[in-house]
Write an enzyme that holds these catalytic residues in place. Structure first.
Site, short mmCIF file in Angstrom:
data_model
loop_
_atom_site.label_atom_id
_atom_site.label_comp_id
_atom_site.label_asym_id
_atom_site.label_seq_id
_atom_site.Cartn_x
_atom_site.Cartn_y
_atom_site.Cartn_z
N HIS A 83 -18.91 3.20 -0.07
CA HIS A 83 -18.59 1.78 0.07
C HIS A 83 -18.32 1.46 1.53
O HIS A 83 -18.11 2.36 2.34
CB HIS A 83 -17.35 1.44 -0.79
CG HIS A 83 -16.12 2.19 -0.40
ND1 HIS A 83 -15.91 3.52 -0.74
CD2 HIS A 83 -15.04 1.84 0.33
CE1 HIS A 83 -14.74 3.93 -0.26
NE2 HIS A 83 -14.19 2.93 0.41
N PHE A 122 -1.69 14.62 22.96
CA PHE A 122 -2.21 14.13 24.24
C PHE A 122 -2.85 12.75 24.07
O PHE A 122 -2.64 11.85 24.89
CB PHE A 122 -3.23 15.13 24.81
CG PHE A 122 -3.81 14.67 26.13
CD1 PHE A 122 -3.05 14.70 27.28
CD2 PHE A 122 -5.11 14.18 26.20
CE1 PHE A 122 -3.57 14.26 28.50
CE2 PHE A 122 -5.64 13.74 27.41
CZ PHE A 122 -4.87 13.78 28.55
N ASN A 157 -10.32 -5.72 -1.96
CA ASN A 157 -9.62 -4.44 -1.95
C ASN A 157 -8.39 -4.55 -2.84
O ASN A 157 -7.65 -5.53 -2.77
CB ASN A 157 -9.23 -4.08 -0.52
CG ASN A 157 -8.76 -2.64 -0.39
OD1 ASN A 157 -7.81 -2.23 -1.06
ND2 ASN A 157 -9.42 -1.87 0.44
N GLY A 183 -10.91 9.04 5.96
CA GLY A 183 -9.93 8.08 5.46
C GLY A 183 -10.36 7.38 4.17
O GLY A 183 -9.71 6.42 3.75
N ALA A 184 -11.44 7.84 3.54
CA ALA A 184 -11.87 7.21 2.29
C ALA A 184 -10.98 7.69 1.15
O ALA A 184 -10.75 8.88 1.00
CB ALA A 184 -13.33 7.57 1.99
N SER A 185 -10.45 6.74 0.37
CA SER A 185 -9.62 7.16 -0.76
C SER A 185 -10.44 7.22 -2.04
O SER A 185 -10.01 7.81 -3.03
CB SER A 185 -8.42 6.23 -0.92
OG SER A 185 -8.84 4.89 -0.94
N HIS A 220 -31.58 -8.65 23.16
CA HIS A 220 -30.25 -9.23 23.33
C HIS A 220 -29.86 -10.12 22.15
O HIS A 220 -30.64 -10.97 21.71
CB HIS A 220 -30.20 -10.06 24.62
CG HIS A 220 -28.84 -10.63 24.87
ND1 HIS A 220 -27.82 -9.89 25.41
CD2 HIS A 220 -28.30 -11.84 24.59
CE1 HIS A 220 -26.73 -10.63 25.48
NE2 HIS A 220 -26.99 -11.82 24.97
N CYS A 226 -14.43 6.22 -12.10
CA CYS A 226 -14.57 5.60 -10.79
C CYS A 226 -14.69 4.09 -10.95
O CYS A 226 -15.58 3.60 -11.64
CB CYS A 226 -15.80 6.15 -10.09
SG CYS A 226 -16.26 5.20 -8.62
N ARG A 273 0.84 -1.19 0.00
CA ARG A 273 0.00 0.00 0.00
C ARG A 273 0.88 1.25 0.00
O ARG A 273 0.39 2.35 -0.04
CB ARG A 273 -0.87 0.01 1.25
CG ARG A 273 -1.87 -1.14 1.28
CD ARG A 273 -2.49 -1.25 2.66
NE ARG A 273 -3.38 -0.14 2.97
CZ ARG A 273 -4.68 -0.12 2.72
NH1 ARG A 273 -5.25 -1.13 2.14
NH2 ARG A 273 -5.41 0.92 3.05
#
Lengths: 329, 329
Positions: free
Chosen positions: A160, A305, A70, A153-155, A234, A40, A20
């Site tokens: 999707h 922090f 991916n 963080g979507a490229s 539950h 796309c 990557r």
């Protein structure tokens, strides 16, 4: 090829996946803008731009939901998990799976604006793929998540969802399993069943309580407008959602995302599913674990922090966030 | 006023500090650009724009290093730590301290480009303030960190460092203390002393080994170009750095940051100090804990997988990162 690494100071597995990777000069530049619809790889007509398809739901454009590997997988289909040790370090082959679920043929509409039936098809596909990866018998955990927007963080801009199956139990899953098991041992009841009850009684953090799901801003929210979607009944595994439950979950998920976008615009966000692991021995887990979904709008910046302490500073109380979100439609 | 909160599902303290907060519409807008020098509260001549000064190192501009309270503190000077419990939730008053160390009167030069003597003055001030907050006897941990650049979470461009003193032991400190203590119990020696030896022997992750410090890209690096600065001589507390050690540390810190900026440009980053806690009972800690500093360039985006699992995906091997950084000057 991807590799898992573990060091004695942090004692957590890290995935090192240099395929990557980039040259140093690539890191200097801003990440590329989301691809335009005509090139796309997730748009209808461009199916040849993705690796070979794993699954699809048929639809008028040929498909309504499509699943592909991916192209830059974080973990890969190794024949087996080989473990190694060198001095104080451990390594393992980067065994796993990394799939992309293309939410719909529509390049620009995210789950908040798709027809409810399409969101249901997406949820059906989540369940189908989580079930298939679980049955593979090779993984310890299967993480479903969504990255929306560059800040999330979507490229690629085309909406999707992703699934990564891991050969180790991730620390966050480990922590929640321990917390739930401990609570059950101490109090004889499911932690999240109790949370649902307490939050409904308190009321001040509740955003939506209709249907089979409770949407709330958690007491210990780390981020402004962070949301938790809790099944009121539950159940330890997301994949066991019934037909009616799926419709209700699709509506809850869409409702939560719509409230965020109506209040905050096209906000970058992540959502992550927490469900029972596929591997390991967890006696009685069906009694003490309770699946749930977290939605994290990405409005604040992690900084020193947080890295140093592992603690978060939230500049908005969850009670104020819930109040704003209750009135947003 | 700030408050600490703890929930049973995540079992970690979160700081909720709504004074720092905004209306929903403020979150929609991009954060403001760093203030221009003429209205920068950290520039000489604008001292009246900060809360009352805590400490200063004299210099030609009136001061060379200046310490002020953070105008929007994450934790505040409560008379005492009050603990509360409500159902499954816990809360505590947001007792602590939040100070800003203004690195120099220079608005635009970060530590990588200041004269070495100025970096030494900054290091002296780190030690003075950490020592003062430790002696206050009211805190469990004191976290020193730097946020550089908007991507690093800095809201003001003028180079500065921050210290937050917390009334609880943060989970990251807890984890490192446990790891170090466990290693010492099992192997009879300090974990980081052993790491220094192993990394020097392996060589492939070493960036710089001159002087009293070893700079390396850790085996289990979570981020591209992540760096670890390790004192070669055993010491559990940063504040015990001798005069010569301070000069050497100033040089190592500046060296590490210069390599990053020479390779990657003005990269956003955080650095965080890991040192012995002020509170708690840690028998023999002087033998088994070893302070260290982490530098995290902010080149990648945290996304759903990281939030969901607590695992990181690093697109660059630390060996490749070290190789690039060794040749950068």
């Amino acid at each position: 090829m991807p590799e898992l690494r573990w060091g004695p100071l942090r004692r957590r597995w890290v995935i090192v996946a240099p395929e990557r990777g980039k040259r140093p000069s690539d890191f200097r530049a801003q990440s590329p803008s989301p691809t335009a619809a005509d090139e796309c790889p997730f748009c209808p007509g461009n199916e040849h731009l993705t690796p070979p398809e794993i699954a699809r739901t048929p639809g008028p454009a040929g498909w309504a939901v499509r699943v592909v590997p991916n192209k830059f997988p974080a973990l890969a289909d190794y024949p087996e998990l080989e473990l190694g040790k060198k001095g104080p370090f451990r390594r393992a082959t980067g065994l796993g799976a990394h799939e992309v679920i293309i939410d719909s043929p529509d390049h620009s509409r995210d789950l908040d604006r798709l027809p409810l039936e399409q969101v249901e098809r997406v949820v059906d596909m989540y369940i189908a793929r989580l079930g298939a990866l679980r049955s593979a018998g090779r993984f310890q955990y299967v993480q479903l998540f969504k990255n929306h927007g560059k800040g999330g963080g979507a490229s690629l801009a085309h909406p999707h969802t992703q699934i990564i199956a891991t050969p180790v139990l991730p620390p966050e899953a480990q922590g929640r399993l321990s917390a739930a098991r401990r609570h059950f041992a101490a109090h004889g009841r499911c932690l999240i069943c109790q949370l649902v009850e307490e939050e409904l009684a308190a009321g001040e953090r509740v955003v939506e309580e209709g249907g089979h799901f409770l949407i709330l801003s958690p007491y210990d929210a780390r981020f402004p407008f962070e949301l938790l979607v809790l099944p009121r009944a539950h159940s330890h595994r997301f994949v066991e959602l019934s037909g009616e439950g799926r419709t209700s979950f699709a509506r809850a998920l869409q409702g939560a995302l719509s409230r965020l976008s109506s209040l905050l615009g096209d906000v970058p966000y992540n959502f992550v599913l927490h469900t029972a692991p596929c591997g390991g021995d967890w006696p009685g887990i069906e009694d003490w674990y309770h699946w749930h979904l977290e939605i994290i709008p990405r409005l604040t910046q992690l900084a020193g922090f947080e890295w140093g302490t592992g603690m978060f500073i939230n500049p908005m109380s969850p009670e104020a966030a819930a109040e704003h979100l209750r009135t947003a439609v």
